[in-house]
Design a protein around this motif. Structure first.
Motif, PDB file in Angstrom:
ATOM      1  N   ALA A 146      24.366   7.628   5.710  1.00 35.09           N
ATOM      2  CA  ALA A 146      25.495   8.068   6.535  1.00 35.09           C
ATOM      3  C   ALA A 146      25.012   9.008   7.634  1.00 35.09           C
ATOM      4  O   ALA A 146      25.394   8.859   8.807  1.00 35.09           O
ATOM      5  N   LEU A 147      24.161   9.952   7.279  1.00 38.70           N
ATOM      6  CA  LEU A 147      23.649  10.889   8.273  1.00 38.70           C
ATOM      7  C   LEU A 147      22.816  10.160   9.329  1.00 38.70           C
ATOM      8  O   LEU A 147      22.993  10.379  10.528  1.00 38.70           O
TER       9      LEU A 147
ATOM     10  N   VAL B  58      32.561   2.243   1.873  1.00 34.33           N
ATOM     11  CA  VAL B  58      33.200   3.417   1.290  1.00 34.33           C
ATOM     12  C   VAL B  58      34.321   3.861   2.222  1.00 34.33           C
ATOM     13  O   VAL B  58      34.475   3.334   3.327  1.00 34.33           O
ATOM     14  N   SER B  59      35.070   4.852   1.809  1.00 33.40           N
ATOM     15  CA  SER B  59      36.162   5.358   2.641  1.00 33.40           C
ATOM     16  C   SER B  59      35.611   6.251   3.758  1.00 33.40           C
ATOM     17  O   SER B  59      34.493   6.784   3.662  1.00 33.40           O
ATOM     18  N   ILE B  60      36.424   6.427   4.797  1.00 36.15           N
ATOM     19  CA  ILE B  60      36.043   7.321   5.892  1.00 36.15           C
ATOM     20  C   ILE B  60      35.886   8.740   5.361  1.00 36.15           C
ATOM     21  O   ILE B  60      34.972   9.474   5.755  1.00 36.15           O
ATOM     22  N   SER B  61      36.755   9.128   4.440  1.00 41.91           N
ATOM     23  CA  SER B  61      36.672  10.448   3.831  1.00 41.91           C
ATOM     24  C   SER B  61      35.318  10.650   3.132  1.00 41.91           C
ATOM     25  O   SER B  61      34.714  11.720   3.224  1.00 41.91           O
ATOM     26  N   SER B  62      34.840   9.617   2.457  1.00 40.63           N
ATOM     27  CA  SER B  62      33.528   9.706   1.794  1.00 40.63           C
ATOM     28  C   SER B  62      32.425   9.898   2.823  1.00 40.63           C
ATOM     29  O   SER B  62      31.504  10.704   2.621  1.00 40.63           O
TER      30      SER B  62
ATOM     31  N   GLU C 239      32.683  11.282   5.755  1.00 44.34           N
ATOM     32  CA  GLU C 239      32.773  12.657   6.250  1.00 44.34           C
ATOM     33  C   GLU C 239      32.085  13.618   5.278  1.00 44.34           C
ATOM     34  O   GLU C 239      31.350  14.519   5.699  1.00 44.34           O
ATOM     35  N   LYS C 240      32.312  13.429   4.004  1.00 39.86           N
ATOM     36  CA  LYS C 240      31.689  14.288   2.984  1.00 39.86           C
ATOM     37  C   LYS C 240      30.178  14.078   2.940  1.00 39.86           C
ATOM     38  O   LYS C 240      29.414  15.039   2.803  1.00 39.86           O
TER      39      LYS C 240
ATOM     40  N   ALA D 235      24.822  16.280   4.049  1.00 37.69           N
ATOM     41  CA  ALA D 235      23.475  16.129   4.613  1.00 37.69           C
ATOM     42  C   ALA D 235      23.219  17.170   5.698  1.00 37.69           C
ATOM     43  O   ALA D 235      22.136  17.774   5.746  1.00 37.69           O
ATOM     44  N   LEU D 236      24.196  17.406   6.556  1.00 34.55           N
ATOM     45  CA  LEU D 236      24.024  18.396   7.619  1.00 34.55           C
ATOM     46  C   LEU D 236      23.882  19.805   7.044  1.00 34.55           C
ATOM     47  O   LEU D 236      23.116  20.616   7.564  1.00 34.55           O
TER      48      LEU D 236
END
Length: 172
Positions: free
Chosen positions: A127-128, A147-151, A153-154, A159-160
């Motif tokens: 994702a990152l 996966v969901s957009i919420s996932s 974002e998490k 990672a950040l």
């Protein structure tokens, strides 16, 4: 104040005396350079000293080999990162070149970020990387990772946060 008991200290001295030559040859076959091999053998024993773990003599070589192999992998990973960074710098105008101290610091940070990324769960890492390197939207990443957009974002936040800790010199 004694950091390590004399019994453990004696075990480590014995481990060193009995296996140093073997470990040096073991590492030299992997690196091909006697000077680098000597450094890595030294680093192997430093790791053992830092951990305070000394195994029975029957497992000593396996334990030493395990630590040394990890250090060899770390060394190759560092060289690959350093080479890529130096290649990037060669493509930049001379006036943008960092000082030698800043180059070393940047390489150290890149190595730490690489190690952090390797420790992250696969979806978090992907994702990152998809967000930062490919510029994909959270929606597109969510579709790709299923996966969901919420996932997403998490994942990216996690990672950040780890990368920020590395940048601040903290251990994630």
């Amino acid at each position: 104040m004694e950091v390590m008991g004399s019994a453990k200290s004696g075990q480590i001295r014995t481990l060193y005396r009995e296996h140093r030559r073997w470990l040096t040859l073991f590492v030299q076959r992997r690196l091909g350079c006697p000077h680098s091999s000597a450094d890595l053998v030294h680093d192997t024993y430093l790791r053992i000293l830092a951990s305070g773990v000394v195994l029975d003599s029957g497992d000593s070589r396996r334990y030493l080999a395990h630590i040394a192999k990890g250090l060899v992998v770390d060394r190759y990973r560092r060289r690959r990162i350093e080479s890529a960074y130096l290649e990037y710098l060669r493509q930049q105008p001379v006036e943008l070149f960092p000082s030698p101290e800043n180059r070393v610091q940047m390489i150290e940070t890149l190595v730490e970020v690489s190690a952090l990324l390797q420790r992250l769960p696969e979806k978090v890492r992907l994702a990152l990387l998809l967000r930062q390197l490919e510029g994909l939207s959270y929606r597109d990443i969510a579709k790709r990772l299923q996966v969901s957009i919420s996932s997403v974002e998490k994942y990216v936040a996690r990672a950040l946060q780890g990368c920020m800790m590395v940048a601040l010199g903290e251990r994630p």
